[in-house]
Enzyme design. Structure first.
Site, mmCIF file in Angstrom:
data_model
loop_
_atom_site.group_PDB
_atom_site.id
_atom_site.type_symbol
_atom_site.label_atom_id
_atom_site.label_comp_id
_atom_site.label_asym_id
_atom_site.label_seq_id
_atom_site.Cartn_x
_atom_site.Cartn_y
_atom_site.Cartn_z
ATOM 1 N N GLU A 177 0.830 -1.213 0.000
ATOM 2 C CA GLU A 177 0.000 0.000 0.000
ATOM 3 C C GLU A 177 0.862 1.260 0.000
ATOM 4 O O GLU A 177 0.512 2.246 -0.631
ATOM 5 C CB GLU A 177 -0.971 0.003 1.185
ATOM 6 C CG GLU A 177 -2.038 -1.072 1.118
ATOM 7 C CD GLU A 177 -2.868 -1.062 -0.177
ATOM 8 O OE1 GLU A 177 -3.061 0.018 -0.769
ATOM 9 O OE2 GLU A 177 -3.299 -2.142 -0.611
ATOM 10 N N ASP B 32 -10.141 5.245 -1.461
ATOM 11 C CA ASP B 32 -9.081 5.946 -2.191
ATOM 12 C C ASP B 32 -9.708 6.447 -3.488
ATOM 13 O O ASP B 32 -10.933 6.363 -3.652
ATOM 14 C CB ASP B 32 -7.852 5.048 -2.421
ATOM 15 C CG ASP B 32 -8.124 3.931 -3.423
ATOM 16 O OD1 ASP B 32 -9.290 3.722 -3.812
ATOM 17 O OD2 ASP B 32 -7.158 3.260 -3.826
ATOM 18 N N TYR C 231 -7.171 5.189 4.984
ATOM 19 C CA TYR C 231 -7.254 4.203 3.906
ATOM 20 C C TYR C 231 -6.322 3.012 4.177
ATOM 21 O O TYR C 231 -6.736 1.852 4.127
ATOM 22 C CB TYR C 231 -6.894 4.852 2.550
ATOM 23 C CG TYR C 231 -6.594 3.796 1.502
ATOM 24 C CD1 TYR C 231 -7.627 3.173 0.817
ATOM 25 C CD2 TYR C 231 -5.283 3.382 1.262
ATOM 26 C CE1 TYR C 231 -7.364 2.166 -0.101
ATOM 27 C CE2 TYR C 231 -5.005 2.377 0.352
ATOM 28 C CZ TYR C 231 -6.053 1.769 -0.332
ATOM 29 O OH TYR C 231 -5.790 0.765 -1.210
HETATM 30 N N1 ADE Z 1 -4.871 -4.898 -3.654
HETATM 31 C C1 ADE Z 1 -4.369 -4.399 -2.535
HETATM 32 N N2 ADE Z 1 -4.239 -3.081 -2.620
HETATM 33 C C2 ADE Z 1 -4.666 -2.757 -3.840
HETATM 34 C C3 ADE Z 1 -4.769 -1.541 -4.507
HETATM 35 N N3 ADE Z 1 -4.407 -0.416 -3.907
HETATM 36 N N4 ADE Z 1 -5.246 -1.552 -5.765
HETATM 37 C C4 ADE Z 1 -5.603 -2.696 -6.347
HETATM 38 N N5 ADE Z 1 -5.539 -3.856 -5.739
HETATM 39 C C5 ADE Z 1 -5.064 -3.896 -4.504
#
Ligand code: ADE
Length: 405
Positions: free
Chosen positions: A77, A178, A160
């Site tokens: 992340e 997000d 988030y």
């Molecule tokens: N899996 C985990 N985080 C993700 C993200 N930010 N976008 C797409 N798939 C994800």
């Protein structure tokens, strides 16, 4: 909320696909139409995500959402904030190979962490990640906590990311919002607002909470809506791929033909200009002159070819020469380009300097580095562009600017 429900009813009245759970008995159906949409959406998202061929095979998806290693989720992340998934695909495994556990990351030096992050941009993320790992070791016995309050006390972990870790690693019913999730939710409910509008944010967190509470597998549903936003419910000017969307039958924006106008665009304040004059000096033996930036501010503690910055204009060749104690080879810069960061337009001028005669003249600023060691240093994309080109190491240069997912 009532207004949104009204829109849903009207769109259904016009003959667009129905939002209600027709197959189930009225007694089983939730009374609140918003809750019904949440239940239907959660089911559709989970089924879609679990159907082979819909979700991308990404390195952190080796275990089902809800059962992941929380440290891997944290690193992924952090990388995914501001950087495209396609660029993470090889960088995440590389980062994890170097720092396989939270304690190994905590024990690393900041220079090593920044160097491993090199080229991904937005280096504050790497500093925060490092500080978070240290806090996990110092205050949480080396295990990432599973509750959002404790997660949010970690540096760089906002609402988030805390929700993502709690749901993707611990299968908790915690919401996430997000840009991708916001776009899906705004379109689903036909709400004309900008994703980052303050009032819309409160509404979005409420919708995400409704959705995740209705989910059997909160981790899967959260990852599904992220994935849907990234691959199907695309932002304008691209056309969303509604024909592939599991929420198409529930989507108010689709029924009303407003997907191209949702989310609305918020006007952005102009970025500030910064004028950077960079001096490339290459010694006879090939060594390049570099310096480390001070801590704090833009590109904190990263390395660069010696650079003089001004807020109102570029330094003249004479000023550059005096400030760096180096003779300049030509009257005009070799290259000019603009590097855009979130808050600034950095206008670069790149000059060539003439090294002194002695083999190792002591420079007034910076130190000599073997160009083969450049890839070990934390360099911004702008400096990679300057230094790698000069060092003839173009082949090592990855794609330059990370773009939002
Ligand atoms: N899996 C985990 N985080 C993700 C993200 N930010 N976008 C797409 N798939 C994800």
């Amino acid at each position: 909320m009532a207004a949104e429900s009204g829109k849903i009813a009207r769109s259904n009245d016009r003959g667009s696909p129905r939002r209600t759970t027709s197959a189930r008995s009225a007694r089983q159906r939730p009374v609140d139409p918003q809750a019904a949409v949440a239940v239907e959406s959660a089911r559709a998202l989970q089924a879609w995500f679990n159907t082979p061929g819909n979700a991308r095979a990404l390195p952190w998806r080796d275990r089902p959402a809800g059962e992941r290693d929380a440290y891997v989720v944290l690193v992924a992340e952090a990388m995914l904030q501001q950087t495209q998934v396609s660029r993470i695909a090889d960088r995440l495994p590389k980062f994890l190979a170097r720092f396989p556990t939270v304690s190994r990351l905590a024990a690393a030096s900041q220079d090593d962490v920044l160097a491993e992050w090199s080229g991904l941009g937005y280096y504050r993320r790497a500093r925060n990640l490092h500080a978070a790992a240290r806090m996990v070791v110092d205050s949480h016995g080396g295990e990432l906590p599973n509750d959002v309050e404790s997660l949010r006390s970690l540096p760089g972990v906002g609402r988030y990311t805390a929700g993502a870790i709690a749901s993707l690693a611990f299968d908790k019913h915690e919401p996430i919002v997000d840009g991708n999730v916001a776009r899906v939710l705004l379109r689903l409910h036909g709400k004309k607002a900008a994703s980052d509008d303050r009032a819309a944010q409160a509404w979005l967190w409420e919708q995400s909470t409704n959705l995740v509470r209705a989910a059997k597998r909160p981790g899967v549903v959260n990852e599904a809506i992220m994935e849907l936003g990234a691959t199907v419910c695309l932002p304008a000017p691209a056309a969303p791929r509604c024909e592939r969307c599991p929420l198409a039958s529930l989507c108010v924006a689709r029924a009303q033909g407003t997907t191209a106008r949702i989310p609305t665009v918020k006007s952005r304040s102009a970025r500030k200009a910064l004028y950077a004059s960079t001096l490339l000096v290459r010694r006879r033996d090939g060594a390049l002159l570099v310096e480390q930036r001070p801590g704090g501010g833009m590109w904190s503690c990263m390395w660069q070819a010696v650079t003089v910055e001004r807020h109102d204009r570029h330094a003249t060749a004479h000023e550059l020469s005096v400030e760096t104690g180096t003779r300049i080879a030509a009257d005009t810069p070799d290259e000019r380009f603009i590097h855009r960061t979130t808050h600034r337009d950095v206008h670069f001028e790149v000059w060539t300097g003439v090294p002194g005669r002695a083999k190792s003249p002591r420079p007034r600023r910076g130190e000599w580095v073997d160009p083969r060691r450049l890839s070990e240093l934390a360099l911004s994309n702008a400096q990679r562009r300057i230094l790698f080109r000069d060092a003839g190491l173009f082949h090592e240069l990855g794609p330059l600017s990370p773009r939002p997912r």
